[in-house]
Design an enzyme around this catalytic site. Structure first.
Site, PDB file in Angstrom:
ATOM      1  N   HIS A 176       0.242 -12.308   1.369  1.00  0.00           N
ATOM      2  CA  HIS A 176      -0.552 -11.364   0.588  1.00  0.00           C
ATOM      3  C   HIS A 176      -0.583 -11.733  -0.894  1.00  0.00           C
ATOM      4  CE1 HIS A 176      -1.437  -6.772  -0.103  1.00  0.00           C
ATOM      5  NE2 HIS A 176      -2.511  -7.523  -0.247  1.00  0.00           N
TER       6      HIS A 176
ATOM      7  N   TYR B 246       0.828  -1.199   0.000  1.00  0.00           N
ATOM      8  CA  TYR B 246       0.000   0.000   0.000  1.00  0.00           C
ATOM      9  C   TYR B 246       0.869   1.258   0.000  1.00  0.00           C
ATOM     10  CZ  TYR B 246      -3.557  -3.381   1.567  1.00  0.00           C
ATOM     11  OH  TYR B 246      -4.391  -4.469   1.686  1.00  0.00           O
TER      12      TYR B 246
END
Length: 322
Positions: free
Chosen positions: A132, A47
């Site tokens: 992830h 992010y």
């Protein structure tokens, strides 16, 4: 089962997802979340090339560490990229491309990722570490990353081992074959669509693995009371059929005294395997809306009406309602 607060704040937006979020707005997001009772915060190196982790860590340092749950993720190592530093990131975040992401689900990569995340966060520990987006990396993620996280859990450097992705079928495989405490399923058990009902949720319930639901608005389509053409679904423009389905659901929500976003946030709790709902927010007002929605809830009659209209997966209510 690892305990997670019921409502969590997703912080991809604090990594400048789509557009810049100022430091003041980021602070307002976290402080409004805290004041509203949110005690679970989720971030990731991906992010904003570490921006979200840096912001979240800095903003959470003002609160007692034992009063909140923090999760981050492994699988992407951030390395310097001086050749692209004058450019902007190409993966959806409005940040300088002075770093680059490198896929790495090796045991060594996992340890390096956790160490780097702790450094960016400035915190002493990570409560949950999710593998992830391992969509194209099943073998290494399951055989190296998962055992490496288990070892870190045993060493006390993390509290729980998880996997986070959009593919509910692969999440089910991780639950069945690996030693995981939690999984984060994004976009696949929502008011719009429920494929996780057929694969992930039953095995998670059987094995006592908690399911955290993210992407409850399917990246935007369910985020407004009346979706319009051009609304996003899975980060792309939604097709006319999906917009129509969302509006059909909205009609019934209105008939039962609620709105589409409130119902979308409440929906995942129909299944007993769900332990938390994480909502991404880029402003204090969005956080407040999520907090208010949590308090409002919806009437059980809404789910019955949606089921009778054929807008829920067949058998969902009979199999899952608790």
């Amino acid at each position: 089962m690892f305990t997670v607060p019921a409502l969590g704040l997703g912080t991809s937006q604090l990594g400048n997802l789509g557009r810049v979020v100022s430091d003041d707005d980021a602070q307002a997001v976290v402080s409004t979340a805290w004041d509203g009772g949110i005690r679970y915060f989720d971030t990731a190196p991906h992010y904003g090339l570490g921006l979200s982790e840096r912001r979240v860590g800095r903003l959470l340092q003002q609160y007692p560490r034992d009063q909140f749950t923090l999760s981050t993720k492994v699988g992407r190592i951030l390395t310097p990229s001086p050749d692209t530093a004058h450019l902007r990131d190409t993966e959806g975040f409005d940040v300088p491309a002075d770093l680059k992401r490198e896929w790495d689900f090796s045991a060594d990569g996992v340890r390096r990722s956790i160490e780097a995340s702790l450094d960016r966060l400035g915190l002493d520990r990570i409560d949950i570490a999710y593998i992830h987006d391992p969509d194209d990396h099943w073998t290494q993620a399951s055989q190296e990353a998962a055992p490496a996280l288990v070892a870190l859990r045993e060493e006390g450097l993390i509290g729980a081992v998880g996997v986070g992705m959009n593919d509910s079928a692969m999440l089910a495989k991780f639950v069945a074959e690996c030693d995981v405490d939690l999984v984060m399923c994004a976009g696949r058990f929502t008011l719009l669509e429920q494929p996780a009902l057929g694969d992930l949720l039953p095995v998670a319930q059987d094995r006592g693995v908690g399911v955290v639901i993210a992407g409850v608005f399917n990246s935007g389509l369910l985020a407004t009371a009346r979706p319009r053409p051009g609304a996003t679904y899975d980060y792309a423009e939604a097709g006319a059929d999906l917009v129509q389905r969302a509006n059909d659901i909205a009609d019934i929500c209105e008939q039962h005294g609620t709105t589409l976003p409130v119902a979308a946030q409440a929906f995942p709790w129909l299944h007993p395997a769900v332990v938390s709902v994480v909502v991404g927010c880029r402003s204090a007002s969005q956080v407040q809306s999520a907090v208010d929605a949590e308090a409002l809830g919806v009437s059980p009659e809404l789910w019955t009406a949606l089921d009778e209209a054929g807008l829920l997966a067949p058998g969902l209510l009979g199999e899952t309602t608790r």
